[in-house]
Design an enzyme around this catalytic site. Structure first.
Site, mmCIF file in Angstrom:
data_model
loop_
_atom_site.group_PDB
_atom_site.id
_atom_site.type_symbol
_atom_site.label_atom_id
_atom_site.label_comp_id
_atom_site.label_asym_id
_atom_site.label_seq_id
_atom_site.Cartn_x
_atom_site.Cartn_y
_atom_site.Cartn_z
ATOM 1 N N SER A 172 -87.146 31.353 61.379
ATOM 2 C CA SER A 172 -86.419 32.604 61.610
ATOM 3 C C SER A 172 -87.151 33.415 62.663
ATOM 4 O O SER A 172 -88.386 33.329 62.782
ATOM 5 C CB SER A 172 -86.351 33.407 60.307
ATOM 6 O OG SER A 172 -85.857 34.709 60.568
ATOM 7 N N TYR A 209 -91.586 36.953 53.257
ATOM 8 C CA TYR A 209 -90.580 36.046 53.840
ATOM 9 C C TYR A 209 -90.928 35.783 55.316
ATOM 10 O O TYR A 209 -90.896 34.648 55.778
ATOM 11 C CB TYR A 209 -89.175 36.661 53.696
ATOM 12 C CG TYR A 209 -88.112 35.896 54.439
ATOM 13 C CD1 TYR A 209 -87.778 34.597 54.058
ATOM 14 C CD2 TYR A 209 -87.450 36.447 55.543
ATOM 15 C CE1 TYR A 209 -86.816 33.871 54.756
ATOM 16 C CE2 TYR A 209 -86.488 35.744 56.237
ATOM 17 C CZ TYR A 209 -86.174 34.451 55.839
ATOM 18 O OH TYR A 209 -85.232 33.725 56.537
ATOM 19 N N LYS A 213 -91.879 32.105 57.135
ATOM 20 C CA LYS A 213 -91.168 31.535 58.285
ATOM 21 C C LYS A 213 -92.148 31.272 59.435
ATOM 22 O O LYS A 213 -91.959 30.345 60.221
ATOM 23 C CB LYS A 213 -90.014 32.460 58.704
ATOM 24 C CG LYS A 213 -88.899 32.496 57.658
ATOM 25 C CD LYS A 213 -88.125 31.194 57.627
ATOM 26 C CE LYS A 213 -87.663 30.730 56.301
ATOM 27 N NZ LYS A 213 -86.884 29.491 56.324
HETATM 28 N N1 LIG Z 1 -78.941 34.147 56.672
HETATM 29 C C1 LIG Z 1 -79.774 34.556 57.633
HETATM 30 O O1 LIG Z 1 -79.569 35.629 58.253
HETATM 31 C C2 LIG Z 1 -80.959 33.726 58.021
HETATM 32 C C3 LIG Z 1 -81.682 34.108 59.150
HETATM 33 C C4 LIG Z 1 -82.784 33.351 59.545
HETATM 34 C C5 LIG Z 1 -83.135 32.233 58.814
HETATM 35 N N2 LIG Z 1 -82.431 31.889 57.710
HETATM 36 C C6 LIG Z 1 -82.853 30.683 56.981
HETATM 37 O O2 LIG Z 1 -81.753 29.809 56.884
HETATM 38 C C7 LIG Z 1 -81.925 28.937 55.760
HETATM 39 C C8 LIG Z 1 -80.630 28.876 54.998
HETATM 40 O O3 LIG Z 1 -80.349 30.175 54.523
HETATM 41 P P1 LIG Z 1 -78.852 30.703 54.317
HETATM 42 O O4 LIG Z 1 -78.690 31.881 55.170
HETATM 43 O O5 LIG Z 1 -77.879 29.591 54.414
HETATM 44 O O6 LIG Z 1 -78.988 31.226 52.808
HETATM 45 P P2 LIG Z 1 -78.278 30.753 51.460
HETATM 46 O O7 LIG Z 1 -76.812 30.792 51.637
HETATM 47 O O8 LIG Z 1 -78.910 31.590 50.390
HETATM 48 O O9 LIG Z 1 -78.742 29.229 51.324
HETATM 49 C C9 LIG Z 1 -80.032 28.876 50.916
HETATM 50 C C10 LIG Z 1 -80.000 27.441 50.430
HETATM 51 O O10 LIG Z 1 -81.335 27.076 50.020
HETATM 52 C C11 LIG Z 1 -81.245 26.545 48.704
HETATM 53 N N3 LIG Z 1 -82.474 26.715 47.927
HETATM 54 C C12 LIG Z 1 -83.081 27.870 47.583
HETATM 55 N N4 LIG Z 1 -84.140 27.595 46.798
HETATM 56 C C13 LIG Z 1 -84.192 26.240 46.641
HETATM 57 C C14 LIG Z 1 -85.038 25.354 45.941
HETATM 58 N N5 LIG Z 1 -86.025 25.774 45.161
HETATM 59 N N6 LIG Z 1 -84.808 24.029 46.036
HETATM 60 C C15 LIG Z 1 -83.792 23.551 46.784
HETATM 61 N N7 LIG Z 1 -82.929 24.343 47.447
HETATM 62 C C16 LIG Z 1 -83.140 25.672 47.372
HETATM 63 C C17 LIG Z 1 -80.101 27.304 48.053
HETATM 64 O O11 LIG Z 1 -79.666 26.656 46.877
HETATM 65 P P3 LIG Z 1 -78.902 27.498 45.710
HETATM 66 O O12 LIG Z 1 -77.521 27.762 46.246
HETATM 67 O O13 LIG Z 1 -78.927 26.581 44.548
HETATM 68 O O14 LIG Z 1 -79.687 28.761 45.514
HETATM 69 C C18 LIG Z 1 -79.106 27.267 49.200
HETATM 70 O O15 LIG Z 1 -78.479 26.022 49.240
HETATM 71 C C19 LIG Z 1 -83.108 29.498 54.977
HETATM 72 O O16 LIG Z 1 -84.246 28.706 55.241
HETATM 73 C C20 LIG Z 1 -83.294 30.894 55.555
HETATM 74 O O17 LIG Z 1 -84.641 31.321 55.482
HETATM 75 C C21 LIG Z 1 -81.342 32.598 57.290
#
Ligand SMILES: NC(=O)c1ccc[n+]([C@@H]2O[C@H](COP(=O)([O-])OP(=O)(O)OC[C@H]3O[C@@H](n4cnc5c(N)ncnc54)[C@H](OP(=O)(O)O)[C@@H]3O)[C@@H](O)[C@H]2O)c1
Length: 333
Positions: A172, A209, A213
């Site tokens: 991120s 967080y 990252k």
């Molecule tokens: N959204 C943003 O603005 C943003 C920005 C920068 C980076 N990111 C990064 O993008 C990635 C995906 O995030 P997202 O935005 O798609 O969020 P999200 O919709 O909350 O998805 C997160 C995913 O990670 C899974 N997860 C969490 N804990 C886990 C564990 N212990 N074991 C296996 N899987 C696990 C969740 O599973 P469950 O559904 O079962 O909880 C879900 O499938 C993350 O690494 C996040 O840091 C997001």
């Protein structure tokens, strides 16, 4: 000042850059991909995009198989010929991660793309069942262990195809705001990971967080130095600020996301772009779908020393706490 600069940079790219899907002429027939955290959010959208470009086999690494089956039904609608499998994966359990990687090693005759995307954000200190702070466990240790264990099937495929396997880690842009002192000078004479596991190091809010990252970016560079890019290309990305359930724990980020965030599909485009294009991106950080410098600290002598320390600590931790992973064979140069 640098936090303000990073914030302005984020505002600028969120409002001026338009993330692009893979070009239509990119076809992925014959390839197999693993996508972690693919039941929702960016992982879901990235897996869907791979399916819509004809990928032959898709492994959904998900914590809850029921949610994975729901996602699978959606992908099957887009790509009825894709062989989609739902595999349980919990990055808070060494046993689950080792079993997942073992399935990849033994059940897949072919593995071309790995998207290590699962992650979480919490604003309060939480400990995982393994004893580590939750971001340290899920975002850093879980991602790092899987990256090591999945190198072997990627490499095996590359030896057959003559093309490098691809691995992308979702980091991120907030890594640029991470408080460097926590990794460069852990307090109490502790190592980096023991210090981050100590509740005394936790500042309520987003900084942990951000640090996790930064560890993703550092780990990508550590692993890249050990891999031959003719066999496996590994890179890391900023998918941008995206409006989805990720920010549910952070009311400010959730509220602000209504104004400038991209949608999850646009975030997902960054994952597929990094994993399919950019053959020159080994060890690189990509943002706005192009290679850009990683946080400045990592180019300093202290940054390089810190990176080395993180790599050594992480590998020693796996050897001690997860001997069943037998990582010695994966860590040789
Ligand atoms: N959204 C943003 O603005 C943003 C920005 C920068 C980076 N990111 C990064 O993008 C990635 C995906 O995030 P997202 O935005 O798609 O969020 P999200 O919709 O909350 O998805 C997160 C995913 O990670 C899974 N997860 C969490 N804990 C886990 C564990 N212990 N074991 C296996 N899987 C696990 C969740 O599973 P469950 O559904 O079962 O909880 C879900 O499938 C993350 O690494 C996040 O840091 C997001």
């Amino acid at each position: 000042m640098s936090r303000l600069w990073n914030f302005l940079h984020m505002l600028w790219y969120q409002t001026t850059f338009k993330p692009q899907p893979l070009p239509d002429d990119i076809r992925l027939e014959g390839l197999t991909a693993i996508v972690t955290g693919s039941n929702v959010g960016l992982g879901f959208e990235a897996a869907k995009e791979l399916a819509s470009h004809g990928i032959s086999r898709l492994i959904l690494g998900v914590r809850d198989p029921t949610k994975g089956e729901t996602a699978k039904a959606e992908f099957a609608r887009v790509a009825p010929n894709c062989n989609i499998r739902v595999w349980q994966l919990d990055q808070e359990s060494w046993t689950s991660m080792v079993a997942f990687a073992e399935r990849a090693r033994t059940e897949l005759d072919h593995l071309d793309i790995v998207l290590l995307n699962a992650g979480l954000k919490r604003l309060e200190f939480t400990r995982s069942p393994t004893g580590h702070e939750a971001h340290v466990q899920i975002n850093h240790l879980g991602t790092a262990l899987l990256s090591l264990l999945l190198v072997e099937p990627l490499r095996r495929t590359s030896q057959k195809t003559g093309k490098p396997g691809r691995m992308t880690i979702t980091a991120s842009g907030v890594a640029f705001d991470a408080p460097i002192r926590d990794v460069a000078k852990p307090k109490g004479g502790k190592g980096i990971i023991p210090w981050l596991d100590d509740p005394a190091s936790f500042v309520p809010g987003q900084t942990r967080y951000e640090l996790s990252k930064l560890l993703d970016i550092m780990w990508t560079r550590i692993l890249a130095a050990r891999l031959d890019p003719t066999e496996v290309i590994i890179n890391t990305i900023n998918p941008g600020y995206c409006q989805n359930s990720f920010h549910r724990v952070d009311p400010n980020a959730e509220m602000f996301s209504k104004y400038i965030a991209w949608n999850s599909a646009q975030g997902g485009y960054h994952l597929t772009d990094a994993a399919v294009r950019h053959p020159d991106s080994h060890g690189a950080y990509l943002t706005e779908q192009r290679i850009r410098p990683a946080p400045k600290f990592l180019y300093t002598a202290k940054g390089k020393e810190t990176e080395q320390k993180l790599g050594d600590e992480t590998i020693a931790l796996f050897q001690q706490e997860c001997p069943e992973a037998n990582i010695e064979k994966f860590t040789k140069k």
